[in-house]
Write a protein that holds these residues in place. Sequence first.
Motif, PDB file in Angstrom:
ATOM      1  N   LEU A 158      -8.617   2.685   1.688  1.00 43.55           N
ATOM      2  CA  LEU A 158      -7.663   3.671   1.178  1.00 43.55           C
ATOM      3  C   LEU A 158      -8.158   4.189  -0.164  1.00 43.55           C
ATOM      4  N   GLN A 159      -7.946   5.485  -0.422  1.00 45.48           N
ATOM      5  CA  GLN A 159      -8.348   6.047  -1.707  1.00 45.48           C
ATOM      6  C   GLN A 159      -7.152   6.576  -2.478  1.00 45.48           C
ATOM      7  N   HIS A 160      -6.412   7.445  -1.818  1.00 44.84           N
ATOM      8  CA  HIS A 160      -5.267   8.096  -2.463  1.00 44.84           C
ATOM      9  C   HIS A 160      -3.983   7.780  -1.717  1.00 44.84           C
ATOM     10  N   VAL A 161      -3.023   7.240  -2.431  1.00 40.93           N
ATOM     11  CA  VAL A 161      -1.728   7.005  -1.800  1.00 40.93           C
ATOM     12  C   VAL A 161      -0.638   7.665  -2.641  1.00 40.93           C
ATOM     13  N   GLY A 162       0.521   7.825  -2.059  1.00 44.32           N
ATOM     14  CA  GLY A 162       1.659   8.395  -2.769  1.00 44.32           C
ATOM     15  C   GLY A 162       2.833   7.430  -2.708  1.00 44.32           C
ATOM     16  N   VAL A 163       3.581   7.366  -3.815  1.00 38.99           N
ATOM     17  CA  VAL A 163       4.814   6.586  -3.830  1.00 38.99           C
ATOM     18  C   VAL A 163       5.924   7.593  -4.088  1.00 38.99           C
ATOM     19  N   ASP A 164       6.920   7.603  -3.241  1.00 37.41           N
ATOM     20  CA  ASP A 164       7.965   8.615  -3.395  1.00 37.41           C
ATOM     21  C   ASP A 164       9.288   8.059  -2.904  1.00 37.41           C
ATOM     22  N   LEU A 187       2.768   4.282   5.209  1.00 39.84           N
ATOM     23  CA  LEU A 187       2.288   2.894   5.272  1.00 39.84           C
ATOM     24  C   LEU A 187       3.449   1.913   5.326  1.00 39.84           C
ATOM     25  N   ASP A 188       4.481   2.174   4.517  1.00 39.35           N
ATOM     26  CA  ASP A 188       5.682   1.344   4.623  1.00 39.35           C
ATOM     27  C   ASP A 188       6.852   1.975   3.883  1.00 39.35           C
ATOM     28  N   VAL A 189       8.014   1.438   4.133  1.00 43.85           N
ATOM     29  CA  VAL A 189       9.257   1.936   3.547  1.00 43.85           C
ATOM     30  C   VAL A 189      10.089   0.720   3.147  1.00 43.85           C
ATOM     31  N   VAL A 190      10.660   0.737   1.946  1.00 41.51           N
ATOM     32  CA  VAL A 190      11.612  -0.320   1.572  1.00 41.51           C
ATOM     33  C   VAL A 190      12.886   0.331   1.049  1.00 41.51           C
ATOM     34  N   GLN A 191      13.950  -0.438   1.057  1.00 34.21           N
ATOM     35  CA  GLN A 191      15.233   0.088   0.608  1.00 34.21           C
ATOM     36  C   GLN A 191      15.297   0.077  -0.918  1.00 34.21           C
ATOM     37  N   GLY A 192      15.900   1.134  -1.498  1.00 32.93           N
ATOM     38  CA  GLY A 192      16.097   1.190  -2.948  1.00 32.93           C
ATOM     39  C   GLY A 192      14.927   1.842  -3.667  1.00 32.93           C
ATOM     40  N   GLU A 200       8.211  -4.600  -4.172  1.00 34.34           N
ATOM     41  CA  GLU A 200       8.284  -5.027  -2.770  1.00 34.34           C
ATOM     42  C   GLU A 200       7.456  -4.075  -1.890  1.00 34.34           C
ATOM     43  N   LEU A 201       7.536  -2.784  -2.204  1.00 30.07           N
ATOM     44  CA  LEU A 201       6.789  -1.777  -1.449  1.00 30.07           C
ATOM     45  C   LEU A 201       5.284  -2.012  -1.582  1.00 30.07           C
ATOM     46  N   TRP A 202       4.859  -2.230  -2.814  1.00 28.40           N
ATOM     47  CA  TRP A 202       3.429  -2.462  -3.050  1.00 28.40           C
ATOM     48  C   TRP A 202       2.946  -3.725  -2.359  1.00 28.40           C
ATOM     49  N   THR A 228       3.417   0.390 -10.093  1.00 24.27           N
ATOM     50  CA  THR A 228       2.085   0.842  -9.705  1.00 24.27           C
ATOM     51  C   THR A 228       1.033   0.290 -10.668  1.00 24.27           C
ATOM     52  N   GLN A 229       1.367   0.288 -11.956  1.00 23.52           N
ATOM     53  CA  GLN A 229       0.463  -0.268 -12.959  1.00 23.52           C
ATOM     54  C   GLN A 229       0.181  -1.746 -12.649  1.00 23.52           C
ATOM     55  N   ALA A 230       1.211  -2.472 -12.238  1.00 21.14           N
ATOM     56  CA  ALA A 230       1.046  -3.900 -11.946  1.00 21.14           C
ATOM     57  C   ALA A 230       0.269  -4.118 -10.641  1.00 21.14           C
TER      58      ALA A 230
END
Length: 409
Positions: A158-164, A187-192, A200-202, A228-230
């Motif tokens: 993976l190179q580029h991902v998005g968190v939204d 790739l995945d979905v979490v609540q909240g 949790e998503l990461w 994301t930093q972590a």
Amino acid sequence: MAETIYHHYEQLLGLTVPWQVSCVDLDHAAKQVTVRVTWPADTPVPCPVCARECVVASHREQRSWRHLDTMQFSTILQCRVPRARCHTHGVKTIQTPWASPNSRFTLFFESFAIDVIQTAAHLTAACTLLRISWDQAFRLMDRAVERGVARRQFTSPLQHVGVDEKSFGKGQSYGSLLTDLDGQRVLDVVQGRKRVNADELWATLPAAQRAVLTAVALDMWEPFMAATQAAAPQADQVHDKFHVTSYLTKAVDLVRRSEAKRLRLDGNPLLTNTKYLWLRNPTNWSDDERTQFRSLKTEALKTARAWAVKEAFTQFWGYRSLTWARKFFTRWYFWATHTRLAPIVSAAKTLKRHLTGILAYVTHRITNAVTEGLNSKIQTLKVNARGFRNFAHYRTTILFHCGKLELHP
Ligand SMILES: [Zn+2]
């Protein structure tokens, strides 16, 4: 004759030796074929844990599995599955080759149902075609998704991902999505959408994949940024143009609202019903809107000044040089912060605080809007489901349709 039919069904069911069909029963009235499958007596059974050959300890009560129809007759497979008595593992029910554990359908049926659900416009339509209930469909989709996620390989890193964030169901319920921007898949979905949810998503992404990411597109939303930093400290965080534009658009609207209110109190309807004029991209204006705008522009409106500041920023996204992009920002920022329009000043300050992430766009040129195709697909799924009863259904549906997973058994 019977022997031939039994053999025929053994082939249709994909049975392996020594499983055999011992009875085929045709019920014309019920339009149903019942196929009984047995494990021959006196044949040792493999322990499901260690595969050692064991004696048959006992048999489970009779169970049924729905199979693909035979000539429009519902076809039911029945079996009393033997239990193995293993010296090491005790008494265990053996694994049947025709179904996954806890499924009431054969693998052939599940595979066919997956194709039907994938191509049907609505889940309800698929359920009608397959003659299964909504709950059965969801359990089947759940198993398919878990299978697909467990099997997922990252052949190219993976190179580029998005968190939204995404709203689901009714009201303000949010989920957080991780998307592969290059692969155009969820790739995945979490609540909240809090920090703990983003963590949790990461965590759904293997560490080896997180470690090779070069950039992550995300909003100027602290919980997402910190998580994301972590999770991927080496990756550049990129605030994309759609999120930035939405901050500026909101600021213009705040200016318009307070100005329109003030004008209305003075009996001036100038700004009434102009909301969408200021929000819409000028390239999408109708001729009437263009004319309306030309007359408004000359009125020395605060809204027009705010709008000009917002529009000017679009130039930023065209820069290919960091130096020029930075110079542009400095000029734009000076202008924006001297407008004496509080919402614009505040939006400009927000952008300045996140300048590193905004400038990162110049280098990586990624945006969550790449997934716009996905977004509209997710929106359609949501509309078709008329909101989701619970989050688990939402996740299953999105990964089933937008995960590009290998779902078949
Ligand atoms: Zn064993």
